[in-house]
Write a protein that holds these residues in place. Structure first.
Motif, short mmCIF file in Angstrom:
data_model
loop_
_atom_site.label_atom_id
_atom_site.label_comp_id
_atom_site.label_asym_id
_atom_site.label_seq_id
_atom_site.Cartn_x
_atom_site.Cartn_y
_atom_site.Cartn_z
N UNK A 1 0.85 -1.19 0.00
CA UNK A 1 0.00 0.00 0.00
C UNK A 1 0.88 1.24 0.00
N UNK A 2 1.90 1.26 0.86
CA UNK A 2 2.81 2.40 0.96
C UNK A 2 3.59 2.60 -0.35
N UNK A 3 4.10 1.50 -0.92
CA UNK A 3 4.85 1.61 -2.17
C UNK A 3 3.96 2.10 -3.32
N UNK A 4 2.73 1.60 -3.38
CA UNK A 4 1.79 2.04 -4.43
C UNK A 4 1.49 3.53 -4.30
N UNK A 5 1.28 3.99 -3.08
CA UNK A 5 1.01 5.40 -2.85
C UNK A 5 2.20 6.26 -3.25
N UNK A 6 3.40 5.85 -2.84
CA UNK A 6 4.61 6.63 -3.14
C UNK A 6 4.84 6.72 -4.65
N UNK A 7 4.71 5.58 -5.34
CA UNK A 7 4.91 5.57 -6.78
C UNK A 7 3.82 6.39 -7.48
N UNK A 8 2.58 6.26 -7.01
CA UNK A 8 1.47 7.00 -7.61
C UNK A 8 1.62 8.51 -7.45
N UNK A 9 2.09 8.94 -6.29
CA UNK A 9 2.29 10.37 -6.06
C UNK A 9 3.38 10.92 -6.97
N UNK A 10 4.47 10.17 -7.15
CA UNK A 10 5.53 10.57 -8.07
C UNK A 10 4.98 10.68 -9.50
N UNK A 11 4.15 9.72 -9.89
CA UNK A 11 3.54 9.73 -11.22
C UNK A 11 2.68 10.98 -11.41
N UNK A 12 1.87 11.29 -10.42
CA UNK A 12 0.98 12.45 -10.55
C UNK A 12 1.75 13.76 -10.58
N UNK A 13 2.84 13.83 -9.83
CA UNK A 13 3.66 15.04 -9.87
C UNK A 13 4.29 15.21 -11.25
N UNK A 14 4.78 14.09 -11.84
CA UNK A 14 5.35 14.16 -13.18
C UNK A 14 4.32 14.62 -14.20
N UNK A 15 3.07 14.17 -14.03
CA UNK A 15 2.02 14.49 -15.00
C UNK A 15 1.44 15.88 -14.84
N UNK A 16 1.20 16.27 -13.58
CA UNK A 16 0.43 17.49 -13.32
C UNK A 16 1.19 18.59 -12.59
N UNK A 17 2.34 18.26 -12.02
CA UNK A 17 3.07 19.28 -11.27
C UNK A 17 2.22 19.80 -10.13
N UNK A 18 1.99 21.11 -10.15
CA UNK A 18 1.22 21.74 -9.07
C UNK A 18 -0.22 22.06 -9.48
N UNK A 19 -0.74 21.34 -10.48
CA UNK A 19 -2.16 21.49 -10.83
C UNK A 19 -2.99 20.72 -9.80
N UNK A 20 -3.44 21.43 -8.78
CA UNK A 20 -4.01 20.80 -7.60
C UNK A 20 -5.26 19.97 -7.91
N UNK A 21 -6.17 20.51 -8.72
CA UNK A 21 -7.43 19.81 -8.97
C UNK A 21 -7.19 18.46 -9.66
N UNK A 22 -6.37 18.46 -10.72
CA UNK A 22 -6.09 17.23 -11.43
C UNK A 22 -5.34 16.25 -10.52
N UNK A 23 -4.39 16.76 -9.75
CA UNK A 23 -3.61 15.92 -8.84
C UNK A 23 -4.54 15.24 -7.84
N UNK A 24 -5.43 16.01 -7.22
CA UNK A 24 -6.32 15.45 -6.21
C UNK A 24 -7.31 14.46 -6.81
N UNK A 25 -7.81 14.76 -8.01
CA UNK A 25 -8.76 13.85 -8.66
C UNK A 25 -8.13 12.49 -8.88
N UNK A 26 -6.92 12.47 -9.43
CA UNK A 26 -6.26 11.19 -9.69
C UNK A 26 -5.76 10.55 -8.41
N UNK A 27 -5.45 11.35 -7.41
CA UNK A 27 -5.07 10.78 -6.11
C UNK A 27 -6.24 9.99 -5.52
#
Length: 299
Positions: free
Chosen positions: A97-123
């Protein structure tokens, strides 16, 4: 640590299927000139971690709930056979669970940077994917025991897997992509259906009401053919609407493989004889994605 037991619990043969949906989304993004190796790498890593998490949760949950017993005809499960303890498996679930979250957060940062709405939606989608992986057979009311596994696979291995990964590259929505997403989804459900037909008797005794348990083996075979035909049909429909070159029909090379799988599901009566066709269906799906994607890239 019993490395062999853990590798068996990871069920590495399921990983090609996990990569099929994000592969489809990646190919489709590449046809729009939006592919990124960094995004693909973290998308693949996150998907693999989620699939392993799901497999571990399934090993744990089916043992606790009785679906994995000595009467089961498929490959040995590690918790049920005693090669991995319940306590060790719970720790592994927390780790993945922890590894999936960490990898997913890195993925979302690469995709959206600081676009909060898109980041939160995919989170939130990521949290739902983790919940779906855990709750399929684990927990007090596992939805896999209610026959809802097929719907979950269609959503996460089809619609979200393909359209979500496409959006990570492009930040765009294309409604036509529902069709190849459904192809991946239907074929992924077909893999689950082979598994459920194989385990129909042990699942029935354990109170796991999968689709084959609910409708019986005969109708489950018809259902399997519907899934296979629907998967190919959705791809053909997408090609019809987006046609530009004959190379877009390369995926039809895989049709004989799906026919072989459908015939095996019908004719292989003994549960253990169906087991190889789980892998065959998963690899056929991955080959379908590779040919579909390559054909569209060359068009």
């Amino acid at each position: 640590m019993n490395v062999k037991a853990w590798l068996s619990a990871f069920r590495l043969r399921t990983l090609p299927l996990a990569l099929a949906s994000i592969g489809m989304g990646s190919f489709l993004a590449a046809t729009r000139g939006a592919f990124s190796w960094a995004i693909f790498s973290f998308c693949a890593l996150t998907t693999i971690l989620l699939q392993i998490l799901s497999n571990l949760a399934n090993d744990y949950g089916d043992t606790v709930n009785g679906a994995d017993s000595v009467e089961r005809k498929g490959p040995a499960r590690m918790v049920q056979s005693g090669q991995i303890t319940l306590g060790s498996m719970r720790k592994a679930l927390v780790l993945f669970v922890a590894l999936s979250l960490a990898s997913g957060i890195c993925l979302l940062y690469l995709s959206f940077g600081f676009q909060v709405q898109a980041f939160l939606f995919f989170f939130v989608l990521g949290i739902l994917a983790i919940f779906a992986a855990l709750a399929y057979t684990a927990g007090r009311k596992p939805y896999g025991y209610m026959g809802l596994g097929d719907l979950s696979v269609l959503i996460f291995f089809g619609l979200i897997g393909v359209m979500g990964s496409y959006y990570l590259y492009t930040q765009q929505v294309d409604l036509y992509l529902v069709l190849p997403a459904l192809s991946c989804g239907f074929f992924s459900v077909a893999v689950l259906n082979v598994n459920n037909i194989r385990d129909i008797e042990s699942d029935k005794k354990a109170g796991k009401y999968s689709i084959p348990v609910r409708i019986g083996r005969g109708k489950a075979i018809v259902y399997h053919w519907v899934l296979l035909i629907s998967g190919v049909s959705a791809a053909l429909l997408f090609t019809y609407f987006q046609y530009s070159s004959w190379t877009q029909l390369l995926f039809l090379v895989t049709v004989p493989l799906f026919i072989i799988n459908g015939k095996a599901v019908k004719n292989k009566v003994e549960p253990h004889t169906l087991d190889p066709y789980l892998k065959q269906m998963a690899l056929s799906t991955l080959l379908f994605v590779l040919l579909f994607g390559a054909g569209n890239l060359m068009s």
